[in-house]
Design a protein around this motif. Structure first.
Motif, PDB file in Angstrom:
ATOM      1  N   UNK A 148       0.823  -1.217   0.000  1.00 56.48           N
ATOM      2  CA  UNK A 148       0.000   0.000   0.000  1.00 56.48           C
ATOM      3  C   UNK A 148       0.859   1.271   0.000  1.00 56.48           C
ATOM      4  N   UNK A 149       1.988   1.218   0.665  1.00 57.28           N
ATOM      5  CA  UNK A 149       2.908   2.356   0.660  1.00 57.28           C
ATOM      6  C   UNK A 149       3.424   2.628  -0.753  1.00 57.28           C
ATOM      7  N   UNK A 150       3.763   1.573  -1.477  1.00 61.21           N
ATOM      8  CA  UNK A 150       4.212   1.721  -2.867  1.00 61.21           C
ATOM      9  C   UNK A 150       3.093   2.304  -3.730  1.00 61.21           C
ATOM     10  N   UNK A 151       1.876   1.799  -3.531  1.00 58.32           N
ATOM     11  CA  UNK A 151       0.738   2.287  -4.319  1.00 58.32           C
ATOM     12  C   UNK A 151       0.447   3.751  -4.005  1.00 58.32           C
ATOM     13  N   UNK A 152       0.558   4.116  -2.745  1.00 60.39           N
ATOM     14  CA  UNK A 152       0.349   5.505  -2.345  1.00 60.39           C
ATOM     15  C   UNK A 152       1.413   6.402  -2.974  1.00 60.39           C
ATOM     16  N   UNK A 153       2.645   5.925  -2.988  1.00 65.94           N
ATOM     17  CA  UNK A 153       3.751   6.667  -3.603  1.00 65.94           C
ATOM     18  C   UNK A 153       3.496   6.824  -5.103  1.00 65.94           C
ATOM     19  N   UNK A 154       3.048   5.754  -5.750  1.00 67.74           N
ATOM     20  CA  UNK A 154       2.715   5.810  -7.177  1.00 67.74           C
ATOM     21  C   UNK A 154       1.569   6.786  -7.428  1.00 67.74           C
ATOM     22  N   UNK A 155       0.599   6.805  -6.527  1.00 63.98           N
ATOM     23  CA  UNK A 155      -0.532   7.723  -6.670  1.00 63.98           C
ATOM     24  C   UNK A 155      -0.050   9.170  -6.615  1.00 63.98           C
ATOM     25  N   UNK A 156       0.878   9.447  -5.728  1.00 64.38           N
ATOM     26  CA  UNK A 156       1.415  10.811  -5.643  1.00 64.38           C
ATOM     27  C   UNK A 156       2.172  11.170  -6.924  1.00 64.38           C
ATOM     28  N   UNK A 157       2.900  10.209  -7.456  1.00 62.14           N
ATOM     29  CA  UNK A 157       3.595  10.443  -8.724  1.00 62.14           C
ATOM     30  C   UNK A 157       2.572  10.652  -9.833  1.00 62.14           C
ATOM     31  N   UNK A 158       1.520   9.825  -9.848  1.00 61.61           N
ATOM     32  CA  UNK A 158       0.476   9.931 -10.870  1.00 61.61           C
ATOM     33  C   UNK A 158      -0.187  11.310 -10.828  1.00 61.61           C
ATOM     34  N   UNK A 159      -0.338  11.853  -9.618  1.00 64.91           N
ATOM     35  CA  UNK A 159      -0.938  13.174  -9.453  1.00 64.91           C
ATOM     36  C   UNK A 159       0.017  14.295  -9.854  1.00 64.91           C
ATOM     37  N   UNK A 160       1.278  13.937 -10.088  1.00 68.19           N
ATOM     38  CA  UNK A 160       2.245  14.918 -10.574  1.00 68.19           C
ATOM     39  C   UNK A 160       3.043  15.619  -9.494  1.00 68.19           C
ATOM     40  N   UNK A 161       3.063  15.097  -8.275  1.00 68.72           N
ATOM     41  CA  UNK A 161       3.866  15.703  -7.221  1.00 68.72           C
ATOM     42  C   UNK A 161       5.348  15.506  -7.528  1.00 68.72           C
ATOM     43  N   UNK A 162       6.131  16.534  -7.281  1.00 68.57           N
ATOM     44  CA  UNK A 162       7.574  16.441  -7.473  1.00 68.57           C
ATOM     45  C   UNK A 162       8.177  15.672  -6.296  1.00 68.57           C
ATOM     46  N   UNK A 163       9.425  15.278  -6.440  1.00 64.75           N
ATOM     47  CA  UNK A 163      10.117  14.574  -5.350  1.00 64.75           C
ATOM     48  C   UNK A 163      10.150  15.434  -4.093  1.00 64.75           C
ATOM     49  N   UNK A 164      10.376  16.715  -4.292  1.00 64.84           N
ATOM     50  CA  UNK A 164      10.422  17.635  -3.160  1.00 64.84           C
ATOM     51  C   UNK A 164       9.072  17.693  -2.445  1.00 64.84           C
ATOM     52  N   UNK A 165       7.989  17.760  -3.220  1.00 66.02           N
ATOM     53  CA  UNK A 165       6.648  17.801  -2.622  1.00 66.02           C
ATOM     54  C   UNK A 165       6.327  16.495  -1.915  1.00 66.02           C
ATOM     55  N   UNK A 166       6.684  15.371  -2.533  1.00 68.17           N
ATOM     56  CA  UNK A 166       6.437  14.074  -1.895  1.00 68.17           C
ATOM     57  C   UNK A 166       7.183  14.005  -0.568  1.00 68.17           C
ATOM     58  N   UNK A 167       8.422  14.456  -0.556  1.00 64.85           N
ATOM     59  CA  UNK A 167       9.208  14.452   0.680  1.00 64.85           C
ATOM     60  C   UNK A 167       8.547  15.322   1.739  1.00 64.85           C
TER      61      UNK A 167
ATOM     62  N   UNK B 236      16.468   2.059 -16.570  1.00 61.73           N
ATOM     63  CA  UNK B 236      16.881   3.334 -15.958  1.00 61.73           C
ATOM     64  C   UNK B 236      16.502   4.572 -16.774  1.00 61.73           C
ATOM     65  N   UNK B 237      16.469   4.439 -18.093  1.00 65.34           N
ATOM     66  CA  UNK B 237      16.161   5.613 -18.918  1.00 65.34           C
ATOM     67  C   UNK B 237      14.661   5.899 -19.028  1.00 65.34           C
ATOM     68  N   UNK B 238      13.810   5.002 -18.532  1.00 67.93           N
ATOM     69  CA  UNK B 238      12.357   5.208 -18.590  1.00 67.93           C
ATOM     70  C   UNK B 238      11.943   6.246 -17.552  1.00 67.93           C
ATOM     71  N   UNK B 239      11.168   7.226 -17.986  1.00 61.90           N
ATOM     72  CA  UNK B 239      10.675   8.262 -17.086  1.00 61.90           C
ATOM     73  C   UNK B 239       9.560   7.672 -16.216  1.00 61.90           C
ATOM     74  N   UNK B 240       9.805   7.623 -14.919  1.00 59.44           N
ATOM     75  CA  UNK B 240       8.861   7.022 -13.978  1.00 59.44           C
ATOM     76  C   UNK B 240       7.522   7.761 -13.993  1.00 59.44           C
ATOM     77  N   UNK B 241       7.549   9.087 -14.060  1.00 59.21           N
ATOM     78  CA  UNK B 241       6.321   9.877 -14.067  1.00 59.21           C
ATOM     79  C   UNK B 241       5.478   9.573 -15.309  1.00 59.21           C
ATOM     80  N   UNK B 242       6.113   9.532 -16.467  1.00 58.33           N
ATOM     81  CA  UNK B 242       5.373   9.233 -17.694  1.00 58.33           C
ATOM     82  C   UNK B 242       4.841   7.813 -17.679  1.00 58.33           C
ATOM     83  N   UNK B 243       5.638   6.886 -17.175  1.00 59.78           N
ATOM     84  CA  UNK B 243       5.206   5.498 -17.129  1.00 59.78           C
ATOM     85  C   UNK B 243       3.970   5.342 -16.261  1.00 59.78           C
ATOM     86  N   UNK B 244       4.013   5.884 -15.056  1.00 55.82           N
ATOM     87  CA  UNK B 244       2.876   5.749 -14.135  1.00 55.82           C
ATOM     88  C   UNK B 244       1.663   6.493 -14.666  1.00 55.82           C
TER      89      UNK B 244
END
Length: 145
Positions: free
Chosen positions: A86-105, A130-138
């Motif tokens: 669930x922690x991973x899914x929550x983290x993915x949800x924040x990425x999906x919503x477009x939060x930056x690393x700084x905002x997530x932190x 490694x070259x795949x953009x995590x934000x675009x992928x999610x």
């Protein structure tokens, strides 16, 4: 000849009336669907804002509301790796919503470096290069059918 012209005129008149009736019915259905779409869009926008606020507060209900509002995202992620927490899914949800690393932190009360480490581990769990953009992928996950 007069009867034939009259019958043909009657036939075309009835066809015209039938087509006009179908056109009016179609327009009515389209208007109803547009109204339903507006209502759904309004609800989605309200939920989206509520999800963002829950994420910013690091609330427990964040992931549940995210899954209710965007039901296609988490199942697609779980298809890739069924052992995502669930922690991973929550983290993915924040990425999906477009939060930056700084905002997530900031919202998760984590160090920026911890967010970077979590992203790295998430890439491994999702089998990404490694070259795949995590934000675009999610973000593209919900587009996969």
């Amino acid at each position: 000849l007069f009867v034939l012209v009259f019958l043909l005129s009657l036939y075309f008149y009835l066809q015209f009336k039938r087509k006009k009736k179908r056109l009016i019915e179609s327009k009515t259905i389209i208007l109803q669907q547009e109204e339903e779409a507006k209502i759904l869009k309004r609800k989605l926008n309200e939920n989206h804002e509520q999800i963002i606020q829950l994420a910013k507060k690091n609330s427990i209900g964040f992931l549940a509301l995210f899954q209710d509002t965007y039901p296609e995202v988490c199942p697609q992620l779980l298809k890739i790796n069924s052992r995502l927490s669930p922690s991973d899914l929550s983290f993915c949800a924040m990425i999906w919503l477009g939060f930056s690393s700084k905002e997530i932190a900031q919202y998760s009360s984590m160090e920026h470096r911890s967010v970077q480490t979590k992203k790295y581990r998430l890439r491994k769990k999702l089998y990404l290069e490694p070259e795949t953009d995590l934000y675009q992928f999610i973000r593209s996950i919900s587009e996969v059918k």
